[in-house]
Write an enzyme that holds these catalytic residues in place. Structure first.
Site, PDB file in Angstrom:
ATOM      1  N   PHE A  66       5.682 -34.411  57.092  1.00  0.00           N
ATOM      2  CA  PHE A  66       6.078 -35.689  57.704  1.00  0.00           C
ATOM      3  C   PHE A  66       7.058 -35.396  58.833  1.00  0.00           C
ATOM      4  O   PHE A  66       8.104 -34.781  58.614  1.00  0.00           O
ATOM      5  CB  PHE A  66       6.729 -36.635  56.688  1.00  0.00           C
ATOM      6  CG  PHE A  66       7.006 -37.989  57.291  1.00  0.00           C
ATOM      7  CD1 PHE A  66       6.032 -38.985  57.271  1.00  0.00           C
ATOM      8  CD2 PHE A  66       8.212 -38.252  57.924  1.00  0.00           C
ATOM      9  CE1 PHE A  66       6.272 -40.224  57.869  1.00  0.00           C
ATOM     10  CE2 PHE A  66       8.456 -39.489  58.518  1.00  0.00           C
ATOM     11  CZ  PHE A  66       7.481 -40.482  58.487  1.00  0.00           C
TER      12      PHE A  66
ATOM     13  N   ASP B 237      11.891 -28.749  61.520  1.00  0.00           N
ATOM     14  CA  ASP B 237      12.268 -30.153  61.452  1.00  0.00           C
ATOM     15  C   ASP B 237      13.265 -30.291  60.306  1.00  0.00           C
ATOM     16  O   ASP B 237      12.889 -30.339  59.136  1.00  0.00           O
ATOM     17  CB  ASP B 237      11.016 -31.003  61.209  1.00  0.00           C
ATOM     18  CG  ASP B 237      11.349 -32.482  61.061  1.00  0.00           C
ATOM     19  OD1 ASP B 237      12.534 -32.817  60.913  1.00  0.00           O
ATOM     20  OD2 ASP B 237      10.408 -33.298  61.078  1.00  0.00           O
TER      21      ASP B 237
ATOM     22  N   LYS C  72      18.981 -38.409  60.803  1.00  0.00           N
ATOM     23  CA  LYS C  72      19.481 -38.867  59.495  1.00  0.00           C
ATOM     24  C   LYS C  72      20.983 -38.601  59.290  1.00  0.00           C
ATOM     25  O   LYS C  72      21.799 -39.351  59.776  1.00  0.00           O
ATOM     26  CB  LYS C  72      18.650 -38.244  58.386  1.00  0.00           C
ATOM     27  CG  LYS C  72      17.214 -38.802  58.333  1.00  0.00           C
ATOM     28  CD  LYS C  72      16.557 -38.509  57.011  1.00  0.00           C
ATOM     29  CE  LYS C  72      15.083 -38.852  56.980  1.00  0.00           C
ATOM     30  NZ  LYS C  72      14.836 -40.283  56.906  1.00  0.00           N
TER      31      LYS C  72
HETATM   32  N1  PLP Z   1      11.170 -35.669  60.173  1.00  0.00           N
HETATM   33  C1  PLP Z   1      11.434 -35.674  58.862  1.00  0.00           C
HETATM   34  C2  PLP Z   1      11.430 -34.377  58.105  1.00  0.00           C
HETATM   35  C3  PLP Z   1      11.722 -36.863  58.196  1.00  0.00           C
HETATM   36  O1  PLP Z   1      11.969 -36.868  56.875  1.00  0.00           O
HETATM   37  C4  PLP Z   1      11.733 -38.060  58.944  1.00  0.00           C
HETATM   38  C5  PLP Z   1      11.979 -39.349  58.286  1.00  0.00           C
HETATM   39  O2  PLP Z   1      11.893 -39.490  57.087  1.00  0.00           O
HETATM   40  C6  PLP Z   1      11.458 -38.006  60.317  1.00  0.00           C
HETATM   41  C7  PLP Z   1      11.184 -36.798  60.894  1.00  0.00           C
HETATM   42  C8  PLP Z   1      11.457 -39.251  61.145  1.00  0.00           C
HETATM   43  O3  PLP Z   1      12.753 -39.719  61.305  1.00  0.00           O
HETATM   44  P1  PLP Z   1      13.006 -41.226  61.819  1.00  0.00           P
HETATM   45  O4  PLP Z   1      12.588 -42.128  60.723  1.00  0.00           O
HETATM   46  O5  PLP Z   1      14.498 -41.246  62.083  1.00  0.00           O
HETATM   47  O6  PLP Z   1      12.220 -41.385  63.064  1.00  0.00           O
END
Ligand code: PLP
Length: 406
Positions: free
Chosen positions: A135, A220, A249
């Site tokens: 994700f 990520d 986050k």
């Molecule tokens: N990358 C990861 C690993 C995530 O867990 C998330 C959100 O849960 C995102 C990207 C996307 O972040 P946002 O919701 O702030 O766009």
């Protein structure tokens, strides 16, 4: 009392499967509903409220900055942005930072940087290897990197140039690397997939493979970064250094901010090739600076590691006593409880009744991600509630089985 759920249904897109709870206030690890009822918050805005709710250091930083200068364009220098970039680089393996507003934007920017590097350093290579169950966000490039048909199917065709391989499978990555491959993009721990752990040697092997084939490793760390797993960044646990990293986050402790960071060798953007109106906003950067400084000054990541070990031990003890709990996964304060049955949604409701907020990350798994400032007493309180919930669930399952038999 106002029917907030009704008003939301009337005026907002029906996108969120919300728990029937309206939260109006938070303090430390607790949040409060309209009636003043307290809940232990082990969701923390999905691993975002890193210092707990309304931490005085963060509140003070935001209040002071809001009164001083809330927003200016990136046409001008901005002190909080420069100081935050410096603090991040001095405490990581990276040389340069770009600030944005969310996780998906951070990944989006990381992908653009990798593609630009492919143009200048790898004869136009552009393909990025990504993992099954990954994700990375919901804007088009990060959605294209994301697995999961429920996220992707309504919006095809997506961006081309992503090749998917199983997580924890080094030979699959090796086999997928071709002349037009520019990078491997991974979450160190797959959060949304249910807190899926990498094998101990997976990330070091992928790092070595990227070095050998001269491609970039992008991590990520939107969910795993900022102390969540017991080191400032999860990759530090595995003794590796990525080329590019995405953050969001926990970076702002609840204030919206994202960032991607890169090492000098791949920091190839030229002027105007990437930008954001609000990215690097003084208010967001001052908030994130206060969060990071607090974490560093107070050795928070090491504390998270100890608290995570403690919570894990206590959860394993629960698992030993109850057959319904089959697995404890995760690291630091990003943990999941694997259940023998797909009853996680019911568990969320029972836990809420008992005063604890947890997340049903999968039908058979609960995710725990409390503020990093959670106390051992609060961890004990949460585990006691979880055990009561497990007992109630087991009884419900048993009576459902009995009803079926008769
Ligand atoms: N990358 C990861 C690993 C995530 O867990 C998330 C959100 O849960 C995102 C990207 C996307 O972040 P946002 O919701 O702030 O766009």
């Amino acid at each position: 009392m106002t029917d907030w759920a009704g008003l939301e249904r009337q005026y907002s897109f029906s996108l969120f499967k919300r728990v029937p709870l309206t939260l109006v206030r938070g303090e430390g690890t607790r949040v409060f509903d309209e009636d003043g009822r307290a809940y232990l918050d082990f969701v923390a805005g999905i691993a975002s409220v890193s210092l707990g709710h309304s931490h005085p250091v963060l509140v003070q930083a935001i209040q002071a900055q809001a009164a001083k200068l809330m927003h200016v364009s990136n046409l001008y220098y901005s002190v909080p942005q420069i100081l935050l970039a410096q603090l991040l680089c001095e405490n990581s393996c990276f040389d340069r930072v770009f600030f944005c507003n969310s996780g998906t934007e951070a990944v989006e920017g990381a992908i653009k940087l990798a593609r630009k590097w492919g143009k200048v350093a790898r004869d136009g290579a552009y393909e990025i290897i990504v993992a099954e169950d990954a994700f990375h966000g919901r804007t088009f490039a990060s959605l294209s990197a994301t697995a999961g048909e429920k996220y992707r199917a309504p919006f095809t065709p997506l961006l081309e140039g992503f090749r998917r391989v199983p997580f924890n499978d080094v030979p699959a990555v090796r086999a997928a690397i071709e002349g037009n491959t520019v990078a491997v993009l991974l979450e160190p721990i797959q959060g949304e997939a249910g807190v899926v752990m990498p094998d101990e040697d997976y990330l070091p092997a992928i790092r070595a493979l990227c070095d050998e084939t001269r491609i970039l490793l992008i991590l990520d760390e939107v969910q795993t970064g900022m102390g969540r797993t017991g080191t400032l960044f999860a990759h530090q646990t595995y003794g590796i250094e990525p080329d590019i990293m995405a953050l969001a986050k926990g970076l702002g402790g609840g204030f919206p901010i994202g960032a991607f960071l890169a090492r000098e060798g791949c920091s190839v953007f030229a002027a105007s090739e990437h930008a954001s109106t609000f990215g690097g906003n003084p208010l967001a950067c001052q908030a994130a600076y206060a969060v990071l400084k607090y974490m560093l000054d107070n050795g928070l990541p090491a504390e998270v590691s100890a608290k995570g070990d403690y919570l894990c031990r206590r959860l394993h003890a629960v698992a030993d006593r109850h057959a319904l709990v089959v697995e404890i996964r995760g690291k630091g304060l990003l943990l999941a409880i694997g259940l023998a049955s797909a009853v996680a949604e019911r568990a969320v409701h029972l836990a809420m009744e008992e005063g604890l907020l947890v997340n049903n990350v999968r039908p058979d798994s609960l995710r725990l991600m409390p503020p990093l400032t959670v106390s051992n007493e609060e961890l004990d309180e949460a585990v006691d509630i979880i055990e009561r919930v497990i007992v109630r669930l087991a009884a419900e399952l048993e009576s459902a089985n009995e009803a079926e038999e008769h």
